[in-house]
Write a protein that holds these residues in place. Structure first.
Motif, PDB file in Angstrom:
ATOM      1  N   ALA A 278       0.877  -1.182   0.000  1.00 46.03           N
ATOM      2  CA  ALA A 278       0.000   0.000   0.000  1.00 46.03           C
ATOM      3  C   ALA A 278       0.910   1.227   0.000  1.00 46.03           C
ATOM      4  O   ALA A 278       2.063   1.132  -0.398  1.00 46.03           O
ATOM      5  N   HIS A 279       0.414   2.403   0.441  1.00 48.83           N
ATOM      6  CA  HIS A 279       1.235   3.604   0.247  1.00 48.83           C
ATOM      7  C   HIS A 279       2.104   3.991   1.451  1.00 48.83           C
ATOM      8  O   HIS A 279       2.874   4.945   1.376  1.00 48.83           O
ATOM      9  N   GLY A 280       2.015   3.255   2.560  1.00 51.85           N
ATOM     10  CA  GLY A 280       3.053   3.296   3.569  1.00 51.85           C
ATOM     11  C   GLY A 280       3.247   4.560   4.376  1.00 51.85           C
ATOM     12  O   GLY A 280       4.352   4.803   4.866  1.00 51.85           O
ATOM     13  N   GLU A 310       9.164   7.094  -1.959  1.00 45.81           N
ATOM     14  CA  GLU A 310       8.623   7.325  -3.310  1.00 45.81           C
ATOM     15  C   GLU A 310       7.118   7.559  -3.238  1.00 45.81           C
ATOM     16  O   GLU A 310       6.590   8.480  -3.879  1.00 45.81           O
ATOM     17  N   LYS A 311       6.421   6.758  -2.458  1.00 44.65           N
ATOM     18  CA  LYS A 311       4.966   6.907  -2.360  1.00 44.65           C
ATOM     19  C   LYS A 311       4.587   8.135  -1.530  1.00 44.65           C
ATOM     20  O   LYS A 311       3.576   8.787  -1.806  1.00 44.65           O
ATOM     21  N   PHE A 312       5.389   8.433  -0.522  1.00 43.37           N
ATOM     22  CA  PHE A 312       5.166   9.654   0.262  1.00 43.37           C
ATOM     23  C   PHE A 312       5.190  10.870  -0.664  1.00 43.37           C
ATOM     24  O   PHE A 312       4.314  11.745  -0.594  1.00 43.37           O
ATOM     25  N   MET A 313       6.183  10.909  -1.547  1.00 38.57           N
ATOM     26  CA  MET A 313       6.341  12.050  -2.457  1.00 38.57           C
ATOM     27  C   MET A 313       5.279  12.041  -3.558  1.00 38.57           C
ATOM     28  O   MET A 313       4.611  13.055  -3.809  1.00 38.57           O
ATOM     29  N   ASN A 314       5.147  10.887  -4.222  1.00 35.87           N
ATOM     30  CA  ASN A 314       4.299  10.831  -5.420  1.00 35.87           C
ATOM     31  C   ASN A 314       2.814  10.684  -5.127  1.00 35.87           C
ATOM     32  O   ASN A 314       1.984  11.028  -5.963  1.00 35.87           O
ATOM     33  N   ASN A 483      -5.291  10.167 -14.643  1.00 38.62           N
ATOM     34  CA  ASN A 483      -4.509  11.163 -13.890  1.00 38.62           C
ATOM     35  C   ASN A 483      -4.094  10.675 -12.507  1.00 38.62           C
ATOM     36  O   ASN A 483      -3.442  11.400 -11.754  1.00 38.62           O
ATOM     37  N   LEU A 484      -4.444   9.431 -12.156  1.00 37.20           N
ATOM     38  CA  LEU A 484      -4.113   8.927 -10.821  1.00 37.20           C
ATOM     39  C   LEU A 484      -2.633   8.543 -10.734  1.00 37.20           C
ATOM     40  O   LEU A 484      -2.032   8.099 -11.713  1.00 37.20           O
ATOM     41  N   PRO A 485      -2.042   8.685  -9.546  1.00 30.80           N
ATOM     42  CA  PRO A 485      -0.682   8.155  -9.340  1.00 30.80           C
ATOM     43  C   PRO A 485      -0.717   6.633  -9.237  1.00 30.80           C
ATOM     44  O   PRO A 485      -1.787   6.035  -9.088  1.00 30.80           O
ATOM     45  N   VAL A 486       0.457   6.019  -9.306  1.00 36.75           N
ATOM     46  CA  VAL A 486       0.539   4.568  -9.181  1.00 36.75           C
ATOM     47  C   VAL A 486       1.195   4.198  -7.855  1.00 36.75           C
ATOM     48  O   VAL A 486       2.091   4.883  -7.371  1.00 36.75           O
ATOM     49  N   CYS A 487       0.697   3.114  -7.257  1.00 41.00           N
ATOM     50  CA  CYS A 487       1.188   2.619  -5.972  1.00 41.00           C
ATOM     51  C   CYS A 487       1.800   1.247  -6.213  1.00 41.00           C
ATOM     52  O   CYS A 487       1.081   0.273  -6.450  1.00 41.00           O
ATOM     53  N   MET A 488       3.125   1.178  -6.167  1.00 44.98           N
ATOM     54  CA  MET A 488       3.826  -0.061  -6.508  1.00 44.98           C
ATOM     55  C   MET A 488       3.804  -1.031  -5.327  1.00 44.98           C
ATOM     56  O   MET A 488       4.170  -0.676  -4.203  1.00 44.98           O
TER      57      MET A 488
END
Length: 558
Positions: A278-280, A310-314, A483-488
């Protein structure tokens, strides 16, 4: 020399009543909803009343890729927060809540360590204020209402083969990954294949952590896509009529939890999405409220900087409209040695060459974080086995990469050991050199966003995705979700998708196994390699060592 365990130190804490901790932040007792004497939720009315204040500076704590040697990211977050207060700054920390699954599996606790902890440690690592139970219940309510709708005639014409909403439980249980429900005859509904994820991977968790208030929460819950018709038309949570009741279940869970460090400094502990699936990050509402209350807010993002930061920023910063003034990357000499090829059993022996070889992993993270336009400080989280030569090797490596590494002894000494780190972080944050920007724009095609992260952050050569996945991404773009960001969703142990590939690998590929649309949370989940959204317990789970002693105290939480 023997050292006390984390739980022994936590038990001896001289905790102050939570009203005193709230008073440090200017929160009146009537704006606190106490849970016992040492924890409380902060009222939405108070949060609303401080929105016109100027924001403080946001400090992100991240780390190198985790190793069995331990990095101490939460410990450093807590130690830095205490250190900032020690040098006279008005500061607090914001961290995530702990999931029961890993606590009974691998970790045994997630509230910091040594003399840099948040208390009450036992409650934080167990049921705390019930937020995760509320999230599990809200998720389960939606699951039940979907199957109930199908049972009572299926007015929405849901295709039972295309129910996208899985179930969740806050425990590591591999037996639940793939299951069949509704067996047993007509009265039990229509059998179909489904499965469980761990609660921290639930879209409800992500929504709670990204929502600004209850109104935003209900809208996001309503936006969840739960299933599709035979014509591939999406069915939303609001179509099922569950969003209102789910919001009621989450009403108290939306309020940030106030606790304290061992040194009686304030901490918000709220939300807990995993960073590998998830985005952490802790909740937006906790972080944004803290920024209104303090001059410096220290928060963390899960696992290594390739995932959490990366997820915090993006994702988090992009969605919340916030930006870090500085980033602290936590590293340890022990972890450098492991990245340099040393086995865990041999970490006690000095090996400067292995430290230097392992620093490539740290260097990669430094480059990646800098690419977001934010200045970096490296915190060397001190272990008693570290030698001066090994510490100096890390400092020299960092200096060659244009950043300063500061040795911090917060685990052993509390804020006394983190003063140097605190002063350096203030110097960097106050310099005003941050020029934050996500590494991809909103309007970039979804597959290109995945490629950008894979190539720029992981240093992969290519992303492997079959036509079905690529077409799914194109369909979502056509439906207005481009337009959504991606969550790896990827292993935390390596820049690659191979957990055994340590250091700073290049020339690898990132295989995408599955993509999931989290329309309510507002991102696309990209499942890479063998990562599981329902972990299993290890051969010898931590739960085997957790028990009550003769005094009724909890043992086994590290």
């Amino acid at each position: 020399m023997s050292y006390k365990s984390d739980i022994e130190i936590a038990r001896e804490a001289n905790k102050k009543p939570i009203q005193e901790i709230g008073a440090k932040l200017g929160i009146a007792s009537e704006d606190l909803l106490p849970y016992g004497h040492d924890k409380a939720k902060v009222s939405q009315n108070f949060i609303n009343s401080v929105q016109d204040r100027v924001d403080g500076k946001l400090i992100l704590v991240t780390a190198i890729n985790p190793t069995p040697a331990g990095e101490g990211k939460t410990t450093t977050t807590v130690g830095l927060g205490d250190g900032l207060n020690r040098i006279g700054k008005n500061a607090m920390i914001c961290i995530r809540e702990a999931s029961l699954g890993p606590n009974f599996g691998m970790k045994g606790g997630a509230a910091g360590g040594g003399y840099a902890q948040v208390v009450p440690m036992e409650e934080m690592n167990l049921h705390f204020t019930g937020d995760f139970h509320a999230i599990t219940s809200a998720h389960s309510l939606l699951s039940a209402m979907i199957d109930n709708h199908i049972y009572w005639g299926n007015e929405l014409e849901i295709d039972e083969r295309r129910v996208a909403w899985r179930r969740v439980v806050d425990m590591n249980d591999r037996a639940l990954r793939d299951i069949v429900v509704s067996l047993g005859g007509v009265s039990n509904g229509f059998p179909r294949q489904t499965g469980f994820d761990i609660t921290v991977a639930s879209e409800v968790m992500a929504i709670l952590c990204l929502a600004n208030d209850l109104e935003d929460l209900q809208k996001r819950l309503g936006d969840i896509i739960v299933a599709y018709t035979r014509e591939r038309k999406p069915i939303y949570c609001r179509d099922i009529g569950a969003d209102g009741a789910m919001t009621v279940l989450l009403k108290d869970a939306m309020q940030p939890n106030l606790v304290q460090t061992l040194e009686n400094n304030p901490a918000f502990v709220h939300g807990g999405p995993f960073a590998n699936i998830a985005h952490g990050c802790n909740s937006v509402i906790a972080t944004k409220t803290a920024l209104k209350l303090c001059d410096y807010v220290v928060t963390e993002a899960g696992f290594g900087a390739d995932l959490g930061a990366e997820k915090f920023m993006n994702i988090k910063c992009r969605k919340a409209g916030i930006a870090p003034s500085a980033v602290v990357i936590v590293a340890t000499v022990r972890a450098m040695k492991m990245n340099g090829g040393v086995e865990k059993a041999d970490l006690g022996a000095e090996n400067v060459e292995a430290v230097v070889n392992g620093c490539a992993n740290l260097g990669r993270h430094i480059e990646n974080v800098k690419s977001f336009g934010v200045p970096v400080v490296v915190a060397i989280n001190h272990f008693v086995t570290d030698t001066d030569a090994e510490v100096q090797a890390v400092k020299d490596y960092c200096a060659e990469h244009g950043v300063e590494a500061v040795l911090s002894r917060h685990w052993e000494l509390g804020s006394e050991g983190s003063e140097d780190l605190a002063r350096k972080v203030v110097e960097v944050a106050d310099a005003g050199t941050a020029n934050f920007a996500p590494i991809y724009p909103d309007d970039m095609p979804l597959f290109e966003k995945i490629e950008t992260i894979a190539k720029r952050i992981y240093r992969a050569d290519e992303v492997l995705a079959d036509a079905k996945i690529r077409n799914q991404l194109k369909d979502w773009e056509a439906a207005g979700y481009g337009n959504l960001p991606v969550c790896m969703a990827k292993t935390q142990y390596s820049f690659s998708t191979d957990p055994a590939l340590r250091g700073a690998p290049v020339g690898h590929s990132v295989p995408v196994r599955e993509v999931r649309l989290s329309a309510g949370a507002g991102f696309i989940v990209v499942v890479c390699g063998e990562i599981m959204t329902m972990p299993g317990l290890p051969r010898k789970p931590a739960a085997e060592s957790i028990c009550l002693n003769a005094e009724g105290q909890i043992e086994g939480l590290f």
